[in-house]
Motif scaffolding. Structure first.
Motif, short mmCIF file in Angstrom:
data_model
loop_
_atom_site.label_atom_id
_atom_site.label_comp_id
_atom_site.label_asym_id
_atom_site.label_seq_id
_atom_site.Cartn_x
_atom_site.Cartn_y
_atom_site.Cartn_z
N SER A 20 0.80 -1.23 0.00
CA SER A 20 0.00 0.00 0.00
C SER A 20 0.83 1.28 0.00
O SER A 20 0.48 2.24 -0.69
CB SER A 20 -0.97 0.01 1.18
OG SER A 20 -0.26 -0.04 2.41
N THR A 74 -5.54 -0.68 2.80
CA THR A 74 -4.70 -0.34 1.66
C THR A 74 -4.99 1.08 1.18
O THR A 74 -4.07 1.87 0.93
CB THR A 74 -4.90 -1.34 0.51
OG1 THR A 74 -4.54 -2.64 0.97
CG2 THR A 74 -4.06 -0.98 -0.70
N ALA A 78 -2.28 4.06 1.31
CA ALA A 78 -1.90 4.67 0.04
C ALA A 78 -2.19 6.17 0.05
O ALA A 78 -1.38 6.97 -0.43
CB ALA A 78 -2.63 3.99 -1.12
#
Length: 175
Positions: A20, A74, A78
């Motif tokens: 991620s 994730t 991110a």
């Protein structure tokens, strides 16, 4: 830990969570290129991405299955990592040249110290009771949400659009 012990997700989903931060760094280049062609203030971009990270982490708190949990975590990670090029630009505007390195390094050292300490505390809490993860995530999401509000309050200059080739603008984070 949660993906493995609590949700027992497969290798793909564990790998997605692990990747991620790299996904965020990879997406930073095209986002930087796109936003350089607009007059959107960096503080708004930073606040939006930070708020997205907070919302994704809150949604992970309510995850009923491992796949939803993996996607939410994730997305949150991110969104946090995609912000780096915007912080770099902001540092150049906010910190004076003669003290910039000292100011940035102090912030990074504090961040690292808090990360280590909180990682140890969270690890101990999870060792005591794995069910506490929802409370930990909710607390972290709250702090990230507060960060989003504070980012909106940062002073900064008006953004001027770059009219150069979008591929050159996308290369800015790599420079």
């Amino acid at each position: 830990l949660l993906a493995i012990r609590y949700f027992a997700v497969g290798d793909f989903w564990k790998g997605l969570i692990s990747a991620s931060n790299f996904i965020g760094f990879l997406l930073a280049a095209p986002l930087t290129g796109l936003l350089a062609r607009t007059e959107i203030r960096r503080s708004r971009v930073l606040a939006s991405l930070t708020l997205l990270a907070s919302a994704a982490l809150i949604s992970a708190v309510f995850a009923g299955n491992g796949i939803f949990f993996a996607i939410a975590v994730t997305l949150s990670s991110a969104a946090i990592h995609i912000r780096q090029p915007f912080f770099t630009d902001l540092y150049s505007e906010v910190y004076p040249v003669e003290r910039r390195a000292r100011c940035i390094s102090l912030g990074l050292r504090l961040q690292l110290s808090f990360s280590v300490i909180l990682g140890l505390v969270y690890g101990q809490l999870l060792d005591l009771n794995l069910e506490l993860w929802r409370w930990i995530f909710a607390g972290v999401a709250l702090v990230i949400g507060i960060m989003a509000f504070l980012l909106l309050r940062l002073p900064q200059k008006l953004i001027h659009r770059h009219e150069e080739n979008w591929l050159r603008v996308m290369a800015i984070p790599f420079r």
